[in-house]
Design a protein around this motif. Structure first.
Motif, PDB file in Angstrom:
ATOM      1  N   GLY A 201       0.821  -1.210   0.000  1.00  0.00           N
ATOM      2  CA  GLY A 201       0.000   0.000   0.000  1.00  0.00           C
ATOM      3  C   GLY A 201       0.846   1.247   0.000  1.00  0.00           C
ATOM      4  N   LEU A 205      -0.158   5.426   4.554  1.00  0.00           N
ATOM      5  CA  LEU A 205      -1.322   4.748   5.130  1.00  0.00           C
ATOM      6  C   LEU A 205      -1.288   4.794   6.654  1.00  0.00           C
ATOM      7  CD1 LEU A 205      -3.804   3.098   4.123  1.00  0.00           C
ATOM      8  CD2 LEU A 205      -2.438   1.040   4.548  1.00  0.00           C
ATOM      9  N   SER A 208      -7.775   5.727  10.013  1.00  0.00           N
ATOM     10  CA  SER A 208      -8.942   4.942   9.637  1.00  0.00           C
ATOM     11  C   SER A 208      -8.709   4.143   8.357  1.00  0.00           C
ATOM     12  CB  SER A 208     -10.159   5.860   9.463  1.00  0.00           C
ATOM     13  OG  SER A 208      -9.926   6.817   8.443  1.00  0.00           O
ATOM     14  N   ARG A 209      -7.895   4.679   7.449  1.00  0.00           N
ATOM     15  CA  ARG A 209      -7.610   3.926   6.219  1.00  0.00           C
ATOM     16  C   ARG A 209      -6.759   2.697   6.507  1.00  0.00           C
ATOM     17  NH1 ARG A 209      -6.474   8.727   1.702  1.00  0.00           N
ATOM     18  NH2 ARG A 209      -8.594   9.600   1.758  1.00  0.00           N
ATOM     19  N   LEU A 210      -5.852   2.830   7.452  1.00  0.00           N
ATOM     20  CA  LEU A 210      -5.060   1.679   7.868  1.00  0.00           C
ATOM     21  C   LEU A 210      -5.961   0.632   8.506  1.00  0.00           C
ATOM     22  CD1 LEU A 210      -2.390   0.198   8.464  1.00  0.00           C
ATOM     23  CD2 LEU A 210      -2.169   1.618  10.528  1.00  0.00           C
ATOM     24  N   GLU A 211      -6.849   1.057   9.388  1.00  0.00           N
ATOM     25  CA  GLU A 211      -7.757   0.127  10.051  1.00  0.00           C
ATOM     26  C   GLU A 211      -8.648  -0.572   9.041  1.00  0.00           C
ATOM     27  OE1 GLU A 211      -9.924   2.007  13.155  1.00  0.00           O
ATOM     28  OE2 GLU A 211      -8.138   2.760  14.179  1.00  0.00           O
ATOM     29  N   SER A 212      -9.130   0.161   8.042  1.00  0.00           N
ATOM     30  CA  SER A 212      -9.971  -0.434   7.012  1.00  0.00           C
ATOM     31  C   SER A 212      -9.204  -1.470   6.201  1.00  0.00           C
ATOM     32  CB  SER A 212     -10.517   0.665   6.083  1.00  0.00           C
ATOM     33  OG  SER A 212     -11.299   0.113   5.054  1.00  0.00           O
ATOM     34  N   ALA A 213      -7.951  -1.140   5.860  1.00  0.00           N
ATOM     35  CA  ALA A 213      -7.131  -2.090   5.113  1.00  0.00           C
ATOM     36  C   ALA A 213      -6.893  -3.363   5.919  1.00  0.00           C
ATOM     37  CB  ALA A 213      -5.792  -1.444   4.743  1.00  0.00           C
TER      38      ALA A 213
END
Length: 297
Positions: A201, A205, A208-213
């Motif tokens: 990625g 990152l 929240s984007r990290l958590e979503s990934a």
């Protein structure tokens, strides 16, 4: 002189593994880890990235990239390249220890090879001993812990365990000397090592984007029944490098095909997730072993 490889998995890859591990750890182990990381000299600087998040989680995630971050930190120096810098409080030394990140195991058995300075296999064992020893100084454990978090991730990057060797015994340094064309990138000319580093990625990152990934990856790749050993992780990575890491179009500067790219993406995503689960397992084992006898059931 043997040139040293670039950082394994970019920051996104290490943060993903760290977040997977944090979500897998039990609360007692998280608290013990956080207590150690608070003693690290750079703990306060890690909190600049908290943005309202749990400070213990922030420290753990930022610690995962710290051994790569110090490559650009002028407090530290590279042995054989820079003059040593003054040792600051809380650090055993200010060396960047680039040789800790990898192992140059040849992909072509029987090749005449130059000795590799890479010692990730030995260093994983040494760091685990320090982190898991309650008799060690807290400063030593705080220094060793980010390194251990990081090197578990490095051990799962195929090109941090393997290199191709030429007939004269020189290696391509884990793909760092192999140029490829990646049509899926904005700047397509890059080394093969860099290509693999960037697969998990974008390096920014976080949050929240990290958590979503991570939520997506842990749904795709469930936790394995057994953590295995660092020796097994490195052997897995070497086998993946031998079978899947190098494009096979026969060109001097190969172009990454769509089929190769999809396969590499799946491998990288699986490896960073697996590294997170295994990191959680090794940390829970080490911190339980470090508990005083009276606290054990």
């Amino acid at each position: 002189m043997v040139s040293l490889p670039a950082a394994a998995w970019n920051a996104a890859g290490h943060r993903i593994s760290a977040m997977v591990a944090w979500q897998t750890l039990d609360g007692e182990t998280r608290a013990a880890i956080a207590e150690v990381l608070r003693q690290h000299p750079d703990f306060e600087s890690w909190q600049a990235h908290a943005n309202g998040a749990d400070p213990d989680l922030t420290a753990f995630v930022e610690a995962s990239t710290w051994p790569d971050d110090i490559r650009r930190d002028r407090r530290f120096y590279t042995a054989g390249v820079d003059e040593p810098t003054a040792t600051e409080p809380g650090f055993p030394d200010m060396e960047r220890h680039l040789h800790w990140h990898y192992l140059d195991r040849p992909l072509n058995p029987g090749a005449r090879v130059w000795p590799s300075p890479g010692i990730i296999d030995r260093q994983l064992a040494a760091l685990a001993r320090i982190v898991g020893d309650p008799q060690e100084k807290i400063s030593a454990r705080a220094y060793a812990l980010p390194w251990l978090i990081h090197l578990v991730g490095d051990a799962h990057q195929p090109l941090h365990t393997a290199s191709r060797y030429a007939l004269n015994g020189q290696s391509d340094n884990g793909g760092n000397q192999t140029t490829i064309i990646n049509p899926f990138a904005a700047h397509p000319s890059m080394t093969l090592h860099r290509y693999w580093d960037d697969l998990p990625g974008p390096p920014w990152l976080r949050g929240s984007r990290l958590e979503s990934a991570v939520d997506t990856l842990t749904s795709l790749y469930p936790r394995p029944a057994s953590a295995g050993t660092p020796e097994q992780w490195i052997d897995e990575s070497w086998r993946i490098a031998r079978q899947h890491a190098y494009p096979l179009d026969g060109s001097a500067v190969p172009t990454i095909s769509e089929r190769f790219h999809e396969s590499a993406l799946a491998i990288a995503r699986s490896r960073v997730t697996l590294a997170g689960y295994r990191l959680a397992d090794i940390l829970q084992h080490l911190f339980r072993a470090a508990e005083p006898q009276r606290k054990r059931p």
